[in-house]
Design a protein around this motif. Structure first.
Motif, PDB file in Angstrom:
ATOM      1  N   UNK A  48      86.948 -35.762 -27.810  1.00  0.00           N
ATOM      2  CA  UNK A  48      86.988 -36.983 -28.599  1.00  0.00           C
ATOM      3  C   UNK A  48      86.891 -36.725 -30.083  1.00  0.00           C
ATOM      4  N   UNK A  49      86.368 -37.708 -30.782  1.00  0.00           N
ATOM      5  CA  UNK A  49      86.300 -37.647 -32.243  1.00  0.00           C
ATOM      6  C   UNK A  49      84.872 -37.385 -32.704  1.00  0.00           C
ATOM      7  N   UNK A  50      84.433 -38.046 -33.777  1.00  0.00           N
ATOM      8  CA  UNK A  50      83.132 -37.750 -34.368  1.00  0.00           C
ATOM      9  C   UNK A  50      81.957 -38.112 -33.461  1.00  0.00           C
ATOM     10  N   UNK A  51      82.115 -39.105 -32.588  1.00  0.00           N
ATOM     11  CA  UNK A  51      81.030 -39.437 -31.668  1.00  0.00           C
ATOM     12  C   UNK A  51      80.790 -38.312 -30.675  1.00  0.00           C
ATOM     13  N   UNK A  77      81.936 -28.864 -26.364  1.00  0.00           N
ATOM     14  CA  UNK A  77      82.054 -29.909 -27.382  1.00  0.00           C
ATOM     15  C   UNK A  77      83.402 -29.763 -28.076  1.00  0.00           C
ATOM     16  N   UNK A  78      84.348 -30.589 -27.660  1.00  0.00           N
ATOM     17  CA  UNK A  78      85.689 -30.576 -28.252  1.00  0.00           C
ATOM     18  C   UNK A  78      85.908 -31.846 -29.057  1.00  0.00           C
ATOM     19  N   UNK A  79      84.923 -32.164 -29.900  1.00  0.00           N
ATOM     20  CA  UNK A  79      85.031 -33.332 -30.748  1.00  0.00           C
ATOM     21  C   UNK A  79      85.499 -32.959 -32.147  1.00  0.00           C
ATOM     22  N   UNK A  80      86.377 -33.761 -32.723  1.00  0.00           N
ATOM     23  CA  UNK A  80      86.889 -33.540 -34.080  1.00  0.00           C
ATOM     24  C   UNK A  80      86.685 -34.826 -34.883  1.00  0.00           C
ATOM     25  N   UNK A  81      85.845 -34.748 -35.902  1.00  0.00           N
ATOM     26  CA  UNK A  81      85.559 -35.927 -36.715  1.00  0.00           C
ATOM     27  C   UNK A  81      86.818 -36.433 -37.408  1.00  0.00           C
ATOM     28  N   UNK A  82      86.990 -37.748 -37.403  1.00  0.00           N
ATOM     29  CA  UNK A  82      88.116 -38.373 -38.078  1.00  0.00           C
ATOM     30  C   UNK A  82      89.411 -38.361 -37.303  1.00  0.00           C
ATOM     31  N   UNK A  83      89.407 -37.806 -36.108  1.00  0.00           N
ATOM     32  CA  UNK A  83      90.653 -37.669 -35.350  1.00  0.00           C
ATOM     33  C   UNK A  83      91.152 -39.018 -34.842  1.00  0.00           C
ATOM     34  N   UNK A  84      92.461 -39.249 -34.952  1.00  0.00           N
ATOM     35  CA  UNK A  84      93.087 -40.397 -34.317  1.00  0.00           C
ATOM     36  C   UNK A  84      93.685 -39.950 -32.989  1.00  0.00           C
ATOM     37  N   UNK A  85      93.991 -40.902 -32.132  1.00  0.00           N
ATOM     38  CA  UNK A  85      94.401 -40.574 -30.764  1.00  0.00           C
ATOM     39  C   UNK A  85      95.698 -39.774 -30.713  1.00  0.00           C
TER      40      UNK A  85
END
Length: 212
Positions: A48-51, A77-85
């Motif tokens: 996901x994103x920043x969450x 943890x494959x989260x990227x802050x600011x990422x759009x779908x």
């Protein structure tokens, strides 16, 4: 020729059948979505994103790290802050190729909502992410993100996706926590207490639906 039926005998013969059916319902549930059991060496992908990345806290306090502690399993943890779908969809295949993933927890789309992007396209992007995982035999757990409204629950397209793919789905937690300052580090991200609550809810969903 007439055949007489003893009502008492008939009732007694029905009881074993009812008992078997009841046991089957208790074991298999009521036909709702279930998760495959995770072995002790299973890998969970938090995508996901920043969450997911854990913006607002140290990495040790992010929900994937806490979930790993709660489950005793490897949680990526494959989260990227600011990422759009759209970017998440482009990134996901490489991540799935990199790790032997058994289950994916998906929290994506919040930045699309914040940026007023076309949510029909957001839905399509998430739909393709879910299909990518399911085609590899990977179970998906979905968390919904609310619309930009104080009293909003998850955006409608999350419900559509959960129903279409038969997903384990939480449509309330993130919205509820974003309405409460005690769980937030800023207007759209959580603090340590919030990320712990998110991890605990993910852990509960895995337990309640047969993964753990």
């Amino acid at each position: 020729m007439m055949v007489s039926i003893n009502p008492a005998t008939t009732k007694m013969s029905v009881f074993p059948v009812l008992f078997v059916c009841l046991c089957a319902l208790l074991v298999n549930g009521c036909g709702g979505p279930q998760l495959k059991p995770l072995d002790s060496d299973a890998t969970i992908l938090a995508f996901g994103d920043s969450l997911t990345a854990g913006k607002g806290v140290a990495i040790e306090q992010s929900y994937p790290t806490v979930l790993s502690q709660l489950t005793g399993l490897d949680v990526i943890n494959a989260g990227v802050s600011g990422e759009i779908s759209k970017d998440g969809l482009a990134r996901l295949p490489e991540v799935l190729d990199q790790y032997p993933v058994d289950l994916m927890i998906l929290i994506e789309g919040g930045n699309d909502i914040l940026r007023n992007l076309d949510l029909s396209q957001t839905q399509e992007n998430l739909d393709q992410m879910i299909q990518l995982a399911k085609h590899r035999g990977i179970d998906v757990v979905l968390f919904g993100v609310p619309k930009k409204s104080l009293f909003s629950d998850s955006a409608d397209f999350y419900h559509v996706l959960a129903n279409k793919h038969g997903l384990i789905f939480d449509d309330e937690l993130i919205a509820d926590m974003l309405r409460s300052s005690q769980f937030k580090s800023d207007s759209v991200h959580f603090n340590q207490k919030g990320y712990y609550k998110l991890a605990a809810r993910a852990h509960e969903l895995l337990q309640d639906n047969g993964a753990l």
